[in-house]
Design a protein around this motif. Sequence first.
Motif, PDB file in Angstrom:
ATOM      1  N   GLU A 180     -49.313 -37.609 106.518  1.00  0.00           N
ATOM      2  CA  GLU A 180     -48.147 -36.608 105.956  1.00  0.00           C
ATOM      3  C   GLU A 180     -48.750 -35.448 105.603  1.00  0.00           C
ATOM      4  O   GLU A 180     -48.005 -34.283 105.183  1.00  0.00           O
ATOM      5  N   ARG A 181     -50.342 -35.482 105.214  1.00  0.00           N
ATOM      6  CA  ARG A 181     -50.723 -34.195 104.369  1.00  0.00           C
ATOM      7  C   ARG A 181     -51.191 -32.963 105.406  1.00  0.00           C
ATOM      8  O   ARG A 181     -51.403 -33.551 106.579  1.00  0.00           O
ATOM      9  N   PRO A 182     -51.298 -32.011 105.097  1.00  0.00           N
ATOM     10  CA  PRO A 182     -51.711 -30.846 105.917  1.00  0.00           C
ATOM     11  C   PRO A 182     -53.320 -31.420 106.440  1.00  0.00           C
ATOM     12  O   PRO A 182     -54.105 -32.004 105.696  1.00  0.00           O
ATOM     13  N   ILE A 183     -53.506 -30.920 107.704  1.00  0.00           N
ATOM     14  CA  ILE A 183     -54.905 -31.207 107.986  1.00  0.00           C
ATOM     15  C   ILE A 183     -55.874 -30.069 107.947  1.00  0.00           C
ATOM     16  O   ILE A 183     -55.296 -28.815 108.165  1.00  0.00           O
ATOM     17  N   LEU A 184     -57.223 -30.247 107.446  1.00  0.00           N
ATOM     18  CA  LEU A 184     -57.952 -28.969 107.169  1.00  0.00           C
ATOM     19  C   LEU A 184     -59.283 -28.956 108.324  1.00  0.00           C
ATOM     20  O   LEU A 184     -59.893 -29.941 108.509  1.00  0.00           O
ATOM     21  N   VAL A 185     -59.146 -28.068 108.975  1.00  0.00           N
ATOM     22  CA  VAL A 185     -60.104 -27.926 110.084  1.00  0.00           C
ATOM     23  C   VAL A 185     -60.903 -26.699 110.354  1.00  0.00           C
ATOM     24  O   VAL A 185     -60.315 -25.462 109.281  1.00  0.00           O
ATOM     25  N   PHE A 186     -61.840 -26.613 111.078  1.00  0.00           N
ATOM     26  CA  PHE A 186     -62.505 -25.370 111.536  1.00  0.00           C
ATOM     27  C   PHE A 186     -61.390 -24.538 112.626  1.00  0.00           C
ATOM     28  O   PHE A 186     -60.486 -25.222 113.106  1.00  0.00           O
ATOM     29  N   THR A 187     -62.034 -23.425 112.978  1.00  0.00           N
ATOM     30  CA  THR A 187     -61.177 -22.702 113.966  1.00  0.00           C
ATOM     31  C   THR A 187     -61.420 -23.478 115.229  1.00  0.00           C
ATOM     32  O   THR A 187     -62.293 -24.330 115.543  1.00  0.00           O
ATOM     33  N   VAL A 210     -51.350 -26.910 109.767  1.00  0.00           N
ATOM     34  CA  VAL A 210     -52.861 -26.927 110.087  1.00  0.00           C
ATOM     35  C   VAL A 210     -53.413 -25.695 109.151  1.00  0.00           C
ATOM     36  O   VAL A 210     -52.938 -24.512 109.159  1.00  0.00           O
ATOM     37  N   MET A 211     -54.495 -26.215 108.272  1.00  0.00           N
ATOM     38  CA  MET A 211     -55.156 -25.009 107.809  1.00  0.00           C
ATOM     39  C   MET A 211     -56.563 -24.875 108.104  1.00  0.00           C
ATOM     40  O   MET A 211     -57.405 -25.854 108.133  1.00  0.00           O
ATOM     41  N   GLU A 212     -56.940 -23.592 108.439  1.00  0.00           N
ATOM     42  CA  GLU A 212     -58.258 -23.379 109.220  1.00  0.00           C
ATOM     43  C   GLU A 212     -59.271 -22.796 108.015  1.00  0.00           C
ATOM     44  O   GLU A 212     -59.011 -21.898 107.037  1.00  0.00           O
ATOM     45  N   PHE A 213     -60.544 -23.285 107.818  1.00  0.00           N
ATOM     46  CA  PHE A 213     -61.644 -22.924 107.018  1.00  0.00           C
ATOM     47  C   PHE A 213     -62.606 -22.553 107.769  1.00  0.00           C
ATOM     48  O   PHE A 213     -63.014 -22.920 109.014  1.00  0.00           O
ATOM     49  N   GLY A 214     -63.663 -21.917 107.101  1.00  0.00           N
ATOM     50  CA  GLY A 214     -64.616 -21.344 107.823  1.00  0.00           C
ATOM     51  C   GLY A 214     -65.925 -22.028 107.423  1.00  0.00           C
ATOM     52  O   GLY A 214     -67.105 -21.815 108.308  1.00  0.00           O
ATOM     53  N   THR A 215     -65.783 -22.861 106.515  1.00  0.00           N
ATOM     54  CA  THR A 215     -67.193 -23.693 106.287  1.00  0.00           C
ATOM     55  C   THR A 215     -66.983 -25.000 106.076  1.00  0.00           C
ATOM     56  O   THR A 215     -65.783 -25.396 105.642  1.00  0.00           O
ATOM     57  N   LEU A 216     -67.889 -26.125 106.140  1.00  0.00           N
ATOM     58  CA  LEU A 216     -67.840 -27.423 105.852  1.00  0.00           C
ATOM     59  C   LEU A 216     -67.283 -27.572 104.354  1.00  0.00           C
ATOM     60  O   LEU A 216     -66.780 -28.671 103.921  1.00  0.00           O
ATOM     61  N   GLU A 217     -68.343 -27.093 103.492  1.00  0.00           N
ATOM     62  CA  GLU A 217     -68.051 -27.042 102.025  1.00  0.00           C
ATOM     63  C   GLU A 217     -66.557 -26.916 101.836  1.00  0.00           C
ATOM     64  O   GLU A 217     -66.000 -27.327 101.109  1.00  0.00           O
ATOM     65  N   ALA A 218     -66.023 -25.828 102.368  1.00  0.00           N
ATOM     66  CA  ALA A 218     -64.591 -25.459 102.038  1.00  0.00           C
ATOM     67  C   ALA A 218     -63.638 -26.564 102.458  1.00  0.00           C
ATOM     68  O   ALA A 218     -62.833 -26.994 101.773  1.00  0.00           O
ATOM     69  N   ILE A 219     -63.814 -27.286 103.677  1.00  0.00           N
ATOM     70  CA  ILE A 219     -62.884 -28.130 103.960  1.00  0.00           C
ATOM     71  C   ILE A 219     -63.231 -29.554 103.092  1.00  0.00           C
ATOM     72  O   ILE A 219     -62.014 -30.184 102.627  1.00  0.00           O
ATOM     73  N   ILE A 220     -64.444 -29.716 102.593  1.00  0.00           N
ATOM     74  CA  ILE A 220     -64.740 -31.015 101.725  1.00  0.00           C
ATOM     75  C   ILE A 220     -64.077 -30.661 100.456  1.00  0.00           C
ATOM     76  O   ILE A 220     -63.573 -31.452  99.691  1.00  0.00           O
ATOM     77  N   GLY A 221     -64.157 -29.511  99.932  1.00  0.00           N
ATOM     78  CA  GLY A 221     -63.723 -29.173  98.741  1.00  0.00           C
ATOM     79  C   GLY A 221     -62.258 -29.302  98.757  1.00  0.00           C
ATOM     80  O   GLY A 221     -61.516 -29.673  97.740  1.00  0.00           O
ATOM     81  N   GLY A 222     -61.441 -28.980  99.957  1.00  0.00           N
ATOM     82  CA  GLY A 222     -60.006 -28.911 100.160  1.00  0.00           C
ATOM     83  C   GLY A 222     -59.666 -30.464 100.001  1.00  0.00           C
ATOM     84  O   GLY A 222     -58.580 -30.767  99.420  1.00  0.00           O
ATOM     85  N   VAL A 223     -60.464 -31.144 100.535  1.00  0.00           N
ATOM     86  CA  VAL A 223     -60.049 -32.589 100.721  1.00  0.00           C
ATOM     87  C   VAL A 223     -60.247 -33.289  99.070  1.00  0.00           C
ATOM     88  O   VAL A 223     -59.221 -33.915  98.785  1.00  0.00           O
ATOM     89  N   THR A 224     -61.415 -33.261  98.558  1.00  0.00           N
ATOM     90  CA  THR A 224     -61.506 -33.604  97.188  1.00  0.00           C
ATOM     91  C   THR A 224     -60.351 -32.893  96.256  1.00  0.00           C
ATOM     92  O   THR A 224     -60.086 -33.610  95.051  1.00  0.00           O
ATOM     93  N   ALA A 225     -60.019 -31.722  96.413  1.00  0.00           N
ATOM     94  CA  ALA A 225     -58.804 -31.196  95.585  1.00  0.00           C
ATOM     95  C   ALA A 225     -57.474 -31.844  96.029  1.00  0.00           C
ATOM     96  O   ALA A 225     -56.418 -31.461  95.217  1.00  0.00           O
ATOM     97  N   GLY A 226     -57.526 -32.468  96.925  1.00  0.00           N
ATOM     98  CA  GLY A 226     -56.006 -33.070  97.491  1.00  0.00           C
ATOM     99  C   GLY A 226     -55.054 -32.181  98.147  1.00  0.00           C
ATOM    100  O   GLY A 226     -54.012 -32.610  98.315  1.00  0.00           O
ATOM    101  N   LEU A 227     -55.845 -31.041  98.736  1.00  0.00           N
ATOM    102  CA  LEU A 227     -55.216 -30.165  99.474  1.00  0.00           C
ATOM    103  C   LEU A 227     -54.702 -30.674 101.047  1.00  0.00           C
ATOM    104  O   LEU A 227     -53.681 -30.412 101.391  1.00  0.00           O
ATOM    105  N   GLY A 228     -55.428 -31.511 101.428  1.00  0.00           N
ATOM    106  CA  GLY A 228     -55.028 -32.183 102.627  1.00  0.00           C
ATOM    107  C   GLY A 228     -56.251 -33.170 103.147  1.00  0.00           C
ATOM    108  O   GLY A 228     -56.957 -33.613 102.403  1.00  0.00           O
ATOM    109  N   ILE A 229     -56.069 -33.520 104.552  1.00  0.00           N
ATOM    110  CA  ILE A 229     -56.961 -34.509 105.079  1.00  0.00           C
ATOM    111  C   ILE A 229     -57.930 -33.807 105.983  1.00  0.00           C
ATOM    112  O   ILE A 229     -57.525 -32.754 106.537  1.00  0.00           O
TER     113      ILE A 229
END
Length: 293
Positions: A180-187, A210-229
């Motif tokens: 049910e959470r947003p998904i964090l992905v690359f382009t 769907v939330m797009e990010f440019g780096t792997l670090e940003a995606i992992i940071g978003g997951v650890t912050a509870g932004l999405g999966i």
Amino acid sequence: MESGDLRVFQAVAREGSITKAAARLGYVQSNVTARIRQLEAELGTPLFHRHNRGMLLSSAGTTLLAYAERIVGMLDEAVKALTSNETPVGPLTIGSTQTAAAVRLPRLLTAYYARYPDVRLSVATGHTEDMIERVLRYELDGAFIGADCDHPELQSMPAFTEELAIGAHPSVGTLEEAVERPILVFTRGCSYRDILEVWMREHAPARTPVMEFGTLEAIIGGVTAGLGISLLPLSVVRKQREDGLIRVFPLDERHRLMTTAFITRKDAFASSALTAFMAMIPAEPPVNDEAAT
């Protein structure tokens, strides 16, 4: 039509700007402009549409670029073949997905450089589709991609096998809650995104943001912050799991494992530097890293 003119045309087409192409080539802008105009006059057709923000390829320019990529690439390959040395030396440009570059390549590159210090090694990162295109354009000697490759001009060999899992914040208790959470992905063009979107269509009750990010670090940071999966290799988030920052949910057998392949052009000359690099790529068996929550 000379090869030098094609290199100038190729640079302008890639950069979309006379100014940027001139900087890349180390030429003055007037020289680049004159050579493009001369090439258009010789061919009798405009190669670019000029606008305030730069240069856009015309239909004729798009056709010529396909030939220019091939001609310039083959000329560069001829130089490599004629100047090749049995001892690995010279430039070697490798491409990689960000996930492979972050976890799998550091040890391999360190071992390679220790053995062949005279090779000028460089690594470019991007998503799988970008890596494939750059190898096809002779920009990269080879690249690690996260997908099967059946392109007729490319050959591939298995390199690494990753176990994948859904990564979520530790407060997410169940997989049903996770989807049910947003998904964090690359382009688009990223193989991990492709797999995750297929999996979500099978398991999510409704379409999620769907939330797009440019780096792997940003995606992992978003997951650890509870932004999405996100869909992540377990090897990438091992430290975050140990520290209690990420909870992972295992996937079914159809989606659990993904092999990273190393691709090269079939018609490209394999320098001693590239041959030695490929010989050091470990064709690993499937990993045994259980995705326990």
